[in-house]
Design an enzyme around this catalytic site. Sequence first.
Site, PDB file in Angstrom:
ATOM      1  N   ASP A 146     -67.525  13.996  54.544  1.00 63.90           N
ATOM      2  CA  ASP A 146     -66.663  12.589  55.140  1.00 63.90           C
ATOM      3  C   ASP A 146     -66.001  11.917  54.086  1.00 63.90           C
ATOM      4  O   ASP A 146     -65.225  11.179  54.432  1.00 63.90           O
ATOM      5  CB  ASP A 146     -67.834  11.518  55.854  1.00 63.90           C
ATOM      6  N   ARG A 151     -67.351  21.195  68.225  1.00 63.27           N
ATOM      7  CA  ARG A 151     -68.375  20.718  67.388  1.00 63.27           C
ATOM      8  C   ARG A 151     -69.830  20.969  68.301  1.00 63.27           C
ATOM      9  O   ARG A 151     -70.152  20.264  69.337  1.00 63.27           O
ATOM     10  CB  ARG A 151     -68.392  19.531  66.669  1.00 63.27           C
ATOM     11  N   LYS A 156     -72.431   3.144  59.884  1.00 64.90           N
ATOM     12  CA  LYS A 156     -72.059   3.577  61.321  1.00 64.90           C
ATOM     13  C   LYS A 156     -73.224   4.761  61.433  1.00 64.90           C
ATOM     14  O   LYS A 156     -73.876   4.899  62.521  1.00 64.90           O
ATOM     15  CB  LYS A 156     -70.697   3.970  61.310  1.00 64.90           C
ATOM     16  N   ASN A 157     -73.216   5.703  60.564  1.00 61.08           N
ATOM     17  CA  ASN A 157     -73.863   7.040  60.941  1.00 61.08           C
ATOM     18  C   ASN A 157     -75.383   6.805  60.705  1.00 61.08           C
ATOM     19  O   ASN A 157     -76.177   7.845  61.322  1.00 61.08           O
ATOM     20  CB  ASN A 157     -73.468   8.167  59.897  1.00 61.08           C
ATOM     21  N   CYS A 194     -63.541  17.468  69.129  1.00 54.57           N
ATOM     22  CA  CYS A 194     -63.202  16.252  68.307  1.00 54.57           C
ATOM     23  C   CYS A 194     -61.825  16.722  67.930  1.00 54.57           C
ATOM     24  O   CYS A 194     -61.456  17.929  68.018  1.00 54.57           O
ATOM     25  CB  CYS A 194     -64.199  15.811  67.410  1.00 54.57           C
ATOM     26  N   ARG A 204     -63.120   2.887  64.890  1.00 60.35           N
ATOM     27  CA  ARG A 204     -64.484   3.690  64.947  1.00 60.35           C
ATOM     28  C   ARG A 204     -65.502   3.507  63.965  1.00 60.35           C
ATOM     29  O   ARG A 204     -66.665   3.413  64.139  1.00 60.35           O
ATOM     30  CB  ARG A 204     -64.317   5.096  65.547  1.00 60.35           C
TER      31      ARG A 204
HETATM   32  C1  EPZ Z   1     -72.887  14.060  61.232  1.00 60.33           C
HETATM   33  O1  EPZ Z   1     -72.159  14.897  62.357  1.00 60.33           O
HETATM   34  C2  EPZ Z   1     -71.820  13.005  61.216  1.00 60.33           C
HETATM   35  N1  EPZ Z   1     -71.892  12.114  62.424  1.00 60.33           N
HETATM   36  C3  EPZ Z   1     -70.372  13.434  60.703  1.00 60.33           C
HETATM   37  O2  EPZ Z   1     -69.611  12.253  60.482  1.00 60.33           O
HETATM   38  C4  EPZ Z   1     -70.772  14.155  59.489  1.00 60.33           C
HETATM   39  O3  EPZ Z   1     -69.267  14.587  59.236  1.00 60.33           O
HETATM   40  C5  EPZ Z   1     -71.504  15.487  59.853  1.00 60.33           C
HETATM   41  O4  EPZ Z   1     -72.833  14.913  60.170  1.00 60.33           O
HETATM   42  C6  EPZ Z   1     -71.765  16.088  58.524  1.00 60.33           C
HETATM   43  O5  EPZ Z   1     -72.248  15.458  57.390  1.00 60.33           O
HETATM   44  C7  EPZ Z   1     -72.672  11.342  62.686  1.00 60.33           C
HETATM   45  O6  EPZ Z   1     -73.631  11.107  62.060  1.00 60.33           O
HETATM   46  C8  EPZ Z   1     -72.563  10.260  63.723  1.00 60.33           C
HETATM   47  P1  EPZ Z   1     -73.809  18.418  61.923  1.00 60.33           P
HETATM   48  P2  EPZ Z   1     -72.875  16.086  63.161  1.00 60.33           P
HETATM   49  O7  EPZ Z   1     -74.491  18.541  62.894  1.00 60.33           O
HETATM   50  O8  EPZ Z   1     -74.358  15.582  63.158  1.00 60.33           O
HETATM   51  C9  EPZ Z   1     -72.559  22.860  62.702  1.00 60.33           C
HETATM   52  C10 EPZ Z   1     -67.935  10.754  60.667  1.00 60.33           C
HETATM   53  O9  EPZ Z   1     -66.720  10.913  60.027  1.00 60.33           O
HETATM   54  N2  EPZ Z   1     -73.445  22.633  64.043  1.00 60.33           N
HETATM   55  O10 EPZ Z   1     -74.394  18.152  60.596  1.00 60.33           O
HETATM   56  O11 EPZ Z   1     -72.314  16.419  64.477  1.00 60.33           O
HETATM   57  C11 EPZ Z   1     -71.204  22.032  63.029  1.00 60.33           C
HETATM   58  O12 EPZ Z   1     -70.245  22.673  63.533  1.00 60.33           O
HETATM   59  C12 EPZ Z   1     -68.561  11.849  61.252  1.00 60.33           C
HETATM   60  O13 EPZ Z   1     -68.477   9.594  60.469  1.00 60.33           O
HETATM   61  C13 EPZ Z   1     -73.839  23.870  64.587  1.00 60.33           C
HETATM   62  O14 EPZ Z   1     -72.983  24.801  64.412  1.00 60.33           O
HETATM   63  O15 EPZ Z   1     -72.812  17.253  61.928  1.00 60.33           O
HETATM   64  C14 EPZ Z   1     -71.051  21.797  61.420  1.00 60.33           C
HETATM   65  O16 EPZ Z   1     -70.156  22.789  61.191  1.00 60.33           O
HETATM   66  C15 EPZ Z   1     -67.675  13.236  61.270  1.00 60.33           C
HETATM   67  N3  EPZ Z   1     -74.454  23.781  65.881  1.00 60.33           N
HETATM   68  C16 EPZ Z   1     -72.223  21.697  60.762  1.00 60.33           C
HETATM   69  O17 EPZ Z   1     -73.298  22.296  61.657  1.00 60.33           O
HETATM   70  C17 EPZ Z   1     -74.949  22.415  66.251  1.00 60.33           C
HETATM   71  O18 EPZ Z   1     -75.688  22.158  67.296  1.00 60.33           O
HETATM   72  C18 EPZ Z   1     -72.937  20.211  60.320  1.00 60.33           C
HETATM   73  O19 EPZ Z   1     -72.679  19.416  61.478  1.00 60.33           O
HETATM   74  C19 EPZ Z   1     -74.981  21.290  65.341  1.00 60.33           C
HETATM   75  C20 EPZ Z   1     -74.081  21.367  64.536  1.00 60.33           C
END
Ligand code: EPZ
Length: 422
Positions: free
Chosen positions: A309, A123, A22-23, A118, A401
């Site tokens: 995850d 997020r 998916k991701n 979420c 999902r």
């Molecule tokens: C991706 O989300 C995945 N989703 C998530 O999987 C996964 O948990 C996550 O990466 C971490 O590996 C998809 O790929 C669609 P991040 P993403 O930006 O990109 C902070 C699932 O279950 N952050 O790497 O949204 C954030 O709050 C989903 O399949 C900021 O502060 O995650 C977090 O603490 C859930 N500011 C950390 O970075 C930003 O602008 C990592 O988030 C962006 C992120």
Amino acid sequence: MDKFIIQGPTPLKGTIPISGSKNAALPLMAASLLGDSPSTLNLIPRLKDIYTFGKVISETGAGLQFFEDENRMVIDPATIHSYEAPYDLVRQMRASFYMMGALIGRAGEAKVSLPGGCAWGPRPVDLHLKGFEKMGIQIDLDQGYVHGSIKKNRVEGGVFKLNPSSVGATINLVLGAVKRAKKFIIENAAMEPDVVLLCKMLQKMGADIEGVGTDCLTIRKVEKLNGVTFSNDPDRIETGTFMIAAALHPDSEITLTGCKPEDLGKFPKSFRKLGVETRIDGKNIYIRSVKKINPVSVTTKIYPGFPTDLQAQWATLMTQAEGFSKVTDTIYFDRFSYVPELNRLGANLSIDKNSVSIKGKTALQGAKVMSTDLRASVSLVMAALVAEGQSDILRVYHLDRGYEQLEVKLNNVGASIQRVPE
Ligand code: EPZ
């Protein structure tokens, strides 16, 4: 809304095929919009998030055909006439925010709704927006929408360091830069396989990206990208989820097929400490469980560390281990909505800041429990597989999902799961 009625305990015996990721699929779909011709994507899973993102893409006027039985998707960007991603779709799925990069990359402009929060808290997308501004894109916020545009006709680029490292921000910024930025360097870039695969597809389309697979990506603008035929990766989180499910019941014996074990990072290292028989053979992973599982504490990290995850699923497994263990999440500090639900099934978990302590081995009893988000839901399904008696798992739309035909795959190896309208 549907619910699952699960009878337990059942050992799992047989073969489970792994679906496309998916991701990884979502960024590939977004990248297709950057080509001057259609792209064909293989191993695209039939998941709610994929359909939702397909709707977001179709809103722009792009052509999209999903040959579901073959898991093949064809996206034709030639007919794009709108550069907007509306709130009612973006709020359903955060990754729709990738349209910022895709539309800025293709057309030099984008109007995309800010994603909502979420199930486990806000997020933010501040890193995405700061990165675009650093690149030289004009970013304006107006009534919950982000407007991206190019004021001068040159986007000089620059150097942007992600803090913390962010998968989504890395993906979005790469999508925006490949056709726009003279030279853009992303430091502390995410190295997840989803990011590597996107960069490989873009390189095949003609993009100029250096440092793929490292935490420093250098992108130089190219004038033209061509549509390509490209294959998605197998889902590494689904793979880890089923490896954990196979360890739960002492009599389980499972072979996972169509895997990409090298994408699991350090997860197999933690998994082997359980004392469960594990054999990785090409694209197949063979698991045979044992009477006594060792307690193994884990801390989630960015790739190649233990994936956040898989955190909820691991906590479920530790309820069956012989002794105390701890699961700590350093990526999301409050991703523990599954804990009260697992405790309703008889588990003994307690949260302390961003860690959950687990007392094992606890016999679980069936009960009615509520799904709250994708990975929390699957951890409840797994607990129900080894709980004594009937469990009702409500709101399984969360599962739909991210897990293709979950109950079909599990019932094929001995589980007893009925999907009924709630
Ligand atoms: C991706 O989300 C995945 N989703 C998530 O999987 C996964 O948990 C996550 O990466 C971490 O590996 C998809 O790929 C669609 P991040 P993403 O930006 O990109 C902070 C699932 O279950 N952050 O790497 O949204 C954030 O709050 C989903 O399949 C900021 O502060 O995650 C977090 O603490 C859930 N500011 C950390 O970075 C930003 O602008 C990592 O988030 C962006 C992120």
